[in-house]
Write a protein that holds these residues in place. Sequence first.
Motif, mmCIF file in Angstrom:
data_model
loop_
_atom_site.group_PDB
_atom_site.id
_atom_site.type_symbol
_atom_site.label_atom_id
_atom_site.label_comp_id
_atom_site.label_asym_id
_atom_site.label_seq_id
_atom_site.Cartn_x
_atom_site.Cartn_y
_atom_site.Cartn_z
ATOM 1 N N PHE A 1 42.296 43.365 45.225
ATOM 2 C CA PHE A 1 41.920 43.129 43.827
ATOM 3 C C PHE A 1 41.839 41.645 43.467
ATOM 4 C CE2 PHE A 1 46.339 42.282 42.902
ATOM 5 C CZ PHE A 1 46.316 41.524 41.734
ATOM 6 N N LYS B 1 34.286 38.179 45.014
ATOM 7 C CA LYS B 1 33.273 39.184 45.361
ATOM 8 C C LYS B 1 32.889 39.086 46.838
ATOM 9 C CE LYS B 1 28.915 41.214 43.793
ATOM 10 N NZ LYS B 1 28.419 41.539 45.129
ATOM 11 N N ARG C 1 35.660 40.460 48.920
ATOM 12 C CA ARG C 1 35.684 41.931 48.844
ATOM 13 C C ARG C 1 34.606 42.533 49.738
ATOM 14 N NH1 ARG C 1 36.725 43.172 42.342
ATOM 15 N NH2 ARG C 1 38.839 42.296 42.294
ATOM 16 N N TYR D 1 40.890 48.058 38.832
ATOM 17 C CA TYR D 1 40.251 46.790 39.188
ATOM 18 C C TYR D 1 38.770 46.948 39.525
ATOM 19 C CZ TYR D 1 45.186 45.637 39.615
ATOM 20 O OH TYR D 1 46.522 45.481 39.350
ATOM 21 N N SER E 1 33.744 46.486 44.294
ATOM 22 C CA SER E 1 35.128 46.895 44.049
ATOM 23 C C SER E 1 35.245 48.416 43.969
ATOM 24 C CB SER E 1 35.668 46.253 42.774
ATOM 25 O OG SER E 1 34.808 46.464 41.675
ATOM 26 N N CYS F 1 35.641 49.552 47.523
ATOM 27 C CA CYS F 1 36.982 49.198 48.003
ATOM 28 C C CYS F 1 37.987 50.252 47.534
ATOM 29 C CB CYS F 1 37.396 47.824 47.477
ATOM 30 S SG CYS F 1 36.522 46.415 48.190
#
Length: 255
Positions: A139, A143, A146, A177, A183, A186
């Motif tokens: 988190f 970007k 991630r 998040y 995200s 993820c």
Amino acid sequence: MGGKMIKYSIVDDESNLIVGTCDDIVGLSGECTTSDENESFHKIILENFQIAQTFKEYCNKTKSSVTNIQLCVMDIKGNSMGSYYFSLRVPLYFQKNGYGDKLIYVELIGTLLTKASKEALEIWEVWRQSLPTSTNLWFSLSKEQREGWLEVVRLYSKGSSNQQDEQHGVYSFDATYVTDSTSFFCALGEAINGPGGYFGFDLLSLEDCLCGGFGVMPPFTINLQNVSDFFGLDNAFFKQLNEIFTNKQVKLVRL
């Protein structure tokens, strides 16, 4: 016992034998290139490479060459966590090159099927020491980081993609998040397969995962917790996602 940690092992894709090990691989991100007859190729350098005795014996016996290899990222226990595929421009005959037992630098020319991002290599370094044991460790990442996380979990998960698929399960999705598609994936991977888990990195790969081989198959239910504005129906990504899940019999429930 205080020897240097081996970071990479090289595996022959045809025989599945370990060719050797090395301390580092220069060019794994595809930054080193060379041209030959108007074609561009990647160049990688295996630093402190040492050929495996078993592979040396195999080559001497079979006179085999190596054309395609897996560049495997190793953890501190010497286990492979994931790999990058490299296709050599010219087959390599180890028995002809006379590789001895000394540590040497080996330069290889060919094509990287997937280039390792700088961010992914940084995450591999962390995972070498300890794999994720809790969710949402991504988190605080940028970007780009991630996206590197998704690269790592995708390659790491290949080793477990033959597990038996569960159906009719109920999964808790923590959307605290989630602010964009990166995200979202993820968090989805961890909702389905736990810390460091993978279940797609874009909508196309998500559809592949829903076909089986990643621990879960439809029908199943995802309970959305701590939902943000990202999950609004006016979000183009969420509209496409809803369509895929509806067609595949995946139920989204907002709690």
